[in-house]
Design a protein around this motif. Structure first.
Motif, PDB file in Angstrom:
ATOM      1  N   TYR A 224      30.854  45.963  32.117  1.00  0.00           N
ATOM      2  CA  TYR A 224      31.402  44.872  32.923  1.00  0.00           C
ATOM      3  C   TYR A 224      32.705  45.265  33.623  1.00  0.00           C
ATOM      4  O   TYR A 224      32.820  45.147  34.841  1.00  0.00           O
ATOM      5  N   THR A 225      33.680  45.744  32.869  1.00  0.00           N
ATOM      6  CA  THR A 225      35.030  45.901  33.385  1.00  0.00           C
ATOM      7  C   THR A 225      35.102  46.848  34.570  1.00  0.00           C
ATOM      8  O   THR A 225      35.666  46.511  35.622  1.00  0.00           O
ATOM      9  N   GLU A 226      34.548  48.073  34.409  1.00  0.00           N
ATOM     10  CA  GLU A 226      34.694  49.075  35.464  1.00  0.00           C
ATOM     11  C   GLU A 226      34.076  48.636  36.794  1.00  0.00           C
ATOM     12  O   GLU A 226      34.764  48.656  37.820  1.00  0.00           O
ATOM     13  N   PRO A 227      32.792  48.231  36.829  1.00  0.00           N
ATOM     14  CA  PRO A 227      32.238  47.818  38.130  1.00  0.00           C
ATOM     15  C   PRO A 227      32.871  46.549  38.683  1.00  0.00           C
ATOM     16  O   PRO A 227      32.978  46.393  39.899  1.00  0.00           O
ATOM     17  N   PHE A 228      33.320  45.635  37.803  1.00  0.00           N
ATOM     18  CA  PHE A 228      33.951  44.419  38.294  1.00  0.00           C
ATOM     19  C   PHE A 228      35.286  44.728  38.970  1.00  0.00           C
ATOM     20  O   PHE A 228      35.596  44.195  40.036  1.00  0.00           O
ATOM     21  N   VAL A 229      36.087  45.597  38.337  1.00  0.00           N
ATOM     22  CA  VAL A 229      37.372  45.967  38.942  1.00  0.00           C
ATOM     23  C   VAL A 229      37.149  46.772  40.209  1.00  0.00           C
ATOM     24  O   VAL A 229      37.895  46.635  41.188  1.00  0.00           O
ATOM     25  N   LEU A 230      36.110  47.605  40.219  1.00  0.00           N
ATOM     26  CA  LEU A 230      35.865  48.485  41.362  1.00  0.00           C
ATOM     27  C   LEU A 230      35.333  47.733  42.573  1.00  0.00           C
ATOM     28  O   LEU A 230      35.862  47.870  43.686  1.00  0.00           O
ATOM     29  N   THR A 231      34.279  46.944  42.387  1.00  0.00           N
ATOM     30  CA  THR A 231      33.628  46.290  43.532  1.00  0.00           C
ATOM     31  C   THR A 231      33.612  44.772  43.438  1.00  0.00           C
ATOM     32  O   THR A 231      33.327  44.106  44.436  1.00  0.00           O
ATOM     33  N   GLY A 232      33.870  44.207  42.258  1.00  0.00           N
ATOM     34  CA  GLY A 232      33.781  42.759  42.091  1.00  0.00           C
ATOM     35  C   GLY A 232      32.374  42.218  42.237  1.00  0.00           C
ATOM     36  O   GLY A 232      32.175  41.024  42.431  1.00  0.00           O
ATOM     37  N   GLY A 233      31.374  43.107  42.136  1.00  0.00           N
ATOM     38  CA  GLY A 233      29.985  42.691  42.315  1.00  0.00           C
ATOM     39  C   GLY A 233      29.504  42.802  43.747  1.00  0.00           C
ATOM     40  O   GLY A 233      28.331  42.553  44.024  1.00  0.00           O
ATOM     41  N   GLY A 234      30.373  43.173  44.655  1.00  0.00           N
ATOM     42  CA  GLY A 234      30.013  43.255  46.075  1.00  0.00           C
ATOM     43  C   GLY A 234      29.676  44.664  46.519  1.00  0.00           C
ATOM     44  O   GLY A 234      29.601  45.576  45.688  1.00  0.00           O
ATOM     45  N   PRO A 235      29.474  44.845  47.809  1.00  0.00           N
ATOM     46  CA  PRO A 235      29.506  43.800  48.853  1.00  0.00           C
ATOM     47  C   PRO A 235      28.332  42.822  48.719  1.00  0.00           C
ATOM     48  O   PRO A 235      27.214  43.233  48.418  1.00  0.00           O
ATOM     49  N   GLY A 236      28.608  41.564  48.935  1.00  0.00           N
ATOM     50  CA  GLY A 236      27.610  40.526  48.666  1.00  0.00           C
ATOM     51  C   GLY A 236      27.366  40.455  47.181  1.00  0.00           C
ATOM     52  O   GLY A 236      28.292  40.330  46.381  1.00  0.00           O
ATOM     53  N   ASN A 237      26.104  40.567  46.781  1.00  0.00           N
ATOM     54  CA  ASN A 237      25.730  40.638  45.363  1.00  0.00           C
ATOM     55  C   ASN A 237      25.076  41.971  45.032  1.00  0.00           C
ATOM     56  O   ASN A 237      24.379  42.087  44.030  1.00  0.00           O
ATOM     57  N   SER A 238      25.296  42.975  45.856  1.00  0.00           N
ATOM     58  CA  SER A 238      24.569  44.239  45.712  1.00  0.00           C
ATOM     59  C   SER A 238      24.880  44.947  44.399  1.00  0.00           C
ATOM     60  O   SER A 238      24.026  45.653  43.863  1.00  0.00           O
TER      61      SER A 238
END
Length: 287
Positions: A224-238
């Motif tokens: 969870y932490t690494e991708p959330f800090v990196l992209t926040g789930g974006g661009p869009g929901n990709s």
């Protein structure tokens, strides 16, 4: 008849109490929320399996689950072979052994949120070293904030950099435990390097590889932490993985019932696939 001493259970009791407070009680709370609805003021209304049915039929859940399996599959396909290859190339003796081990362990010592922040700055197209190099030196249009493919490449590369070391260290531990007599016998028989790896090294590393694959699956599947800090789930929901989507539902939308049901489904999937991995990899040992 010899009497068994049961006093040893007193040494385990603190651990059991700790597990109860850190796992069982929170799990009971999640189960409670998953079958009820609340509108605040500590008032609950029975919903039964409504939230589970809603989640299992949700296209949003299926899309996030698909992205989660894709991420985990790519991580395992890259990190396990790469980790084995690096472990095979490391020295077995001499002064360079501790140097290599320390260098391998360094990425894992960095906190997860710091890793995400580091790679976020590193990969930005305007000010990041990686982004500037790819865009201006290689001439590739790279922007993880706008391009879904670039975002996926970035989070995969980040995780490979962060966690391949775990596979390396476990594989290396398996390699150094192989007695020299096996290598001497293979040399006498004129075995090739591939034969040595296939019939000596790989079977002897089977147990540590089972641990490595299970650990990397569970960690990457619940990341969870690494991708959330990196992209926040974006661009869009990709890059909105299942873990990120779960937090959005629980904290962003404050839908505690659906979020609790999703977390239990998430937990069940993790347990089932982990059991499947373990069963397949230890099938020969059980027969």
């Amino acid at each position: 008849m010899k009497t068994e001493n049961q006093k040893a259970w007193f040494f385990v009791l603190p651990v059991l109490i700790l597990v109860a407070f850190n796992a069982l009680i929170p799990m009971m709370t999640v189960v409670n929320y998953s079958v009820q609805e609340t509108f605040g003021n500590n008032q609950f209304f029975w919903e039964g399996l409504t939230w589970f049915e809603q989640i299992l039929r949700s296209e949003r859940f299926h899309a996030a689950l698909g992205r989660q399996f894709l991420f985990t599959g790519l991580i395992l396909a890259i990190e396990v072979p790469l980790g084995i290859a690096i472990a095979l190339s490391m020295p077995r003796s001499g002064p360079w052994v501790p140097v290599c081990l320390v260098l391998m362990a360094l990425p894992m010592l960095i906190p997860w949120n710091v890793v995400g922040a580091m790679w976020n700055i590193f990969a930005l197209p305007d000010i990041g070293l990686l982004g500037y190099f790819v865009n201006h030196t290689l001439g590739i249009d790279y922007d993880m904030t706008q391009n879904p493919l670039a975002a996926w490449v970035t989070i995969i590369t980040m995780d490979v950099w962060h966690w391949t070391s775990l596979v390396v260290l476990l594989s290396y531990a398996g390699l150094v435990s192989i007695p020299d007599a096996y290598y001497q016998a293979a040399k006498i028989d004129g075995a090739s390097n591939w034969s040595v790896f296939r019939y000596i090294q790989l079977p002897k590393m089977k147990n540590v590889l089972t641990i490595a694959i299970l650990l990397r699956f569970m960690d990457s599947f619940n990341i969870y932490t690494e991708p959330f800090v990196l992209t926040g789930g974006g661009p869009g929901n990709s890059t909105t993985l299942l873990s990120i989507d779960l937090v959005k539902i629980a904290l962003g939308q404050f839908d505690l019932g659906p979020a609790a049901a999703m977390s239990l489904i998430y937990f069940a999937i993790t347990l089932f696939v982990s059991w499947l991995f373990y069963t397949l990899m230890t099938k020969d040992d059980l027969n």
